[in-house]
Enzyme design. Structure first.
Site, PDB file in Angstrom:
ATOM      1  N   CYS A 195     -24.387  38.559 -63.431  1.00  0.00           N
ATOM      2  CA  CYS A 195     -25.819  38.565 -63.802  1.00  0.00           C
ATOM      3  C   CYS A 195     -26.194  39.869 -64.488  1.00  0.00           C
ATOM      4  CB  CYS A 195     -26.714  38.344 -62.580  1.00  0.00           C
ATOM      5  SG  CYS A 195     -26.380  36.816 -61.733  1.00  0.00           S
ATOM      6  N   ASP A 199     -35.221  48.736 -58.135  1.00  0.00           N
ATOM      7  CA  ASP A 199     -34.427  47.627 -57.622  1.00  0.00           C
ATOM      8  C   ASP A 199     -33.418  48.228 -56.649  1.00  0.00           C
ATOM      9  OD1 ASP A 199     -32.547  45.728 -57.096  1.00  0.00           O
ATOM     10  OD2 ASP A 199     -32.272  45.073 -59.168  1.00  0.00           O
ATOM     11  N   HIS A 249     -29.427  44.226 -63.381  1.00  0.00           N
ATOM     12  CA  HIS A 249     -29.169  42.829 -63.028  1.00  0.00           C
ATOM     13  C   HIS A 249     -30.235  41.996 -63.759  1.00  0.00           C
ATOM     14  CE1 HIS A 249     -29.249  39.291 -60.330  1.00  0.00           C
ATOM     15  NE2 HIS A 249     -28.080  39.681 -59.865  1.00  0.00           N
ATOM     16  N   LYS A 270     -28.243  40.963 -48.341  1.00  0.00           N
ATOM     17  CA  LYS A 270     -27.204  41.933 -48.748  1.00  0.00           C
ATOM     18  C   LYS A 270     -27.033  43.033 -47.702  1.00  0.00           C
ATOM     19  CE  LYS A 270     -27.906  41.256 -53.703  1.00  0.00           C
ATOM     20  NZ  LYS A 270     -26.775  40.455 -54.179  1.00  0.00           N
ATOM     21  N   GLN A 328     -28.835  46.808 -54.275  1.00  0.00           N
ATOM     22  CA  GLN A 328     -27.481  47.289 -53.975  1.00  0.00           C
ATOM     23  C   GLN A 328     -27.468  48.632 -53.259  1.00  0.00           C
ATOM     24  OE1 GLN A 328     -24.801  45.609 -54.140  1.00  0.00           O
ATOM     25  NE2 GLN A 328     -25.452  43.910 -55.410  1.00  0.00           N
TER      26      GLN A 328
END
Ligand SMILES: Cc1ncc(COP(=O)(O)O)c(C=O)c1O
Length: 412
Positions: free
Chosen positions: A367, A201, A124, A227, A204
């Site tokens: 993104c 990261d 991303h 999220k 997700q």
């Protein structure tokens, strides 16, 4: 529009989400942001109704209570990611800010010309632009791990990318476009051999799988509250204590100091050194409630529901002429994320046509422009599921998808 009663009967969790229980929508944009259960909304309201004062400042009881609730939330996050100490948990605004904190604070003070930074092509922009900035400012070289067309990072690519100059590797555990998981164990092993730090990261992945930072042995991990059913405006940075200790502050000002003189300042101990200004205490409290709810549901249940819905969606999408699905063929390798294109129809048109039928999906570059370019597309449509979605929503999505090309004037 979906049949709400049917959806509620198919999925017992839906009733916990006020918006889902009221809106006859198929909400399939969970990778962008999730919905919040009533317990999260109640926890935040309760903070403002019963414990609101500026935390970490006042010596009166109300402020102490606000501080306690804020620090309890930190311990909840610590438990959730299995960090060794609460000092390793820094509250930020979101994943983007967490990653920027690492880039500005660790990256600019530890990297130099000739060093190498590795990122995957699946990142991303939030896990790419901060490293582009560090490379530009320090003279370090930014290198990419390219994936195969289905989103795999092969052993060969990994083996060739790491060198003794590799100082930092930044990867997403799960891609927000393809839903593929990065081979994190291998990446961490190679990073250790090279003496590089690993920045994860987890934006997700954290909503869908257990995140154990000690077992993964990553140096930093970032995720966003919104999220995983928490509030917007609260995020987390996990960092190994020894690294956070040696890093300079990212933002300076109130609350992050020990003493200030005319000439300078000494900084507060961890984690407050990285939490300048009035903190988002209600956000942290809401996030803690979301984490408790998530753990009550359990990751096994989450995965079971998501995989079954993904399988249903994949089967339906495969039968739609002219549709190209990106990523893996296997439902278990999507983490609930389905990106696709439809020949002759711009993804924005797909999203608009679906919206008219009460189906919410995302369209665009997500993104992740370098990844899309690498895959030979400029934008995709993306449906993304969460455990609270119902079969009824997937069916509404597929039914609407079957009409798109005809609505655009094609014969099939
Ligand atoms: C993989 C990944 N990283 C980072 C982000 C940025 O998250 P936020 O906008 O909450 O900072 C996202 C958001 O979509 C994401 O999917």
């Amino acid at each position: 529009m979906i049949d709400l009663k049917k959806a509620l009967a198919q999925n017992p969790y839906r009733k916990d989400f006020p918006l889902l229980a009221r809106q006859p929508l198929a909400y399939l944009d969970n990778a962008a942001t999730s919905q919040r259960p009533a317990c999260v909304l109640r926890a935040m309201a309760d903070f403002y109704e019963n414990a609101n004062a500026n935390p970490l400042r006042g010596l009166y009881r109300l402020s102490v209570e606000a501080t306690d609730r804020y620090e309890d939330a930190r311990r909840e996050v610590q438990k959730f990611v299995n960090a060794a100490a609460p000092e390793e948990i820094v509250f930020t605004r979101n994943t983007t800010e967490s990653l920027n904190l690492v880039a500005y604070s660790y990256g600019l003070s530890h990297l130099k010309a000739g060093d190498e930074i590795l990122v995957s092509i699946l990142e991303h922009h939030s896990n790419l632009l901060p490293w582009q900035m560090v490379a530009q400012k320090t003279g370090a070289r930014l290198k990419f791990l390219d994936c195969t067309p289905d989103g795999t990072l092969t052993d060969e690519v990994l083996g060739e990318a790491f060198t003794p100059k590799t100082r930092l590797v930044a990867v997403a555990q799960v891609s927000n476009v393809l839903g593929r998981r990065a081979p994190l164990k291998k990446i961490v092993r190679l990073a250790r051999q090279a003496g590089a730090v690993v920045v994860l990261d987890a934006a997700q992945s954290a909503p869908h799988m257990a995140l154990d930072v000690q077992a993964l042995d990553v140096d930093f991990a970032a995720f966003s509250g919104h999220k995983l059913m928490g509030p917007m405006g609260i995020g987390v940075l996990y960092g190994k204590q020894a690294l956070l200790e040696e890093m300079p502050p990212f933002l300076t000002g109130g609350e992050m100091i020990e003493t200030v003189t005319r000439e300078g300042a000494t900084y507060a101990p961890l984690p407050h050194k990285f939490e300048a200004g009035t903190v988002n205490a209600a956000g942290a409290v809401g996030l803690a409630a979301a984490l408790r709810y998530l753990q009550q549901v359990g990751f096994e249940e989450i995965e079971r529901r998501e995989t079954s819905l993904t399988r249903l969606a994949l089967t339906g999408l495969r039968q739609i002429p002219h549709l190209r699905l990106l990523g893996s063929e296997k439902a278990e390798e999507h983490c609930g994320i389905l990106s696709f294109t439809l020949e002759g129809v711009h993804p924005h048109d797909i999203s608009t046509i679906l919206d008219a039928e009460g189906v919410n999906i995302r369209a665009g570059h997500h993104c992740a422009q370098p990844l899309l370019r690498h895959l030979g597309v400029s934008s995709t449509a993306r449906a993304s599921l969460f455990f609270y979605n119902a079969q009824e929503e997937i069916e509404a999505f597929l039914e609407a998808m079957r009409t798109v090309r005809r609505k655009m004037g094609y014969a099939d």
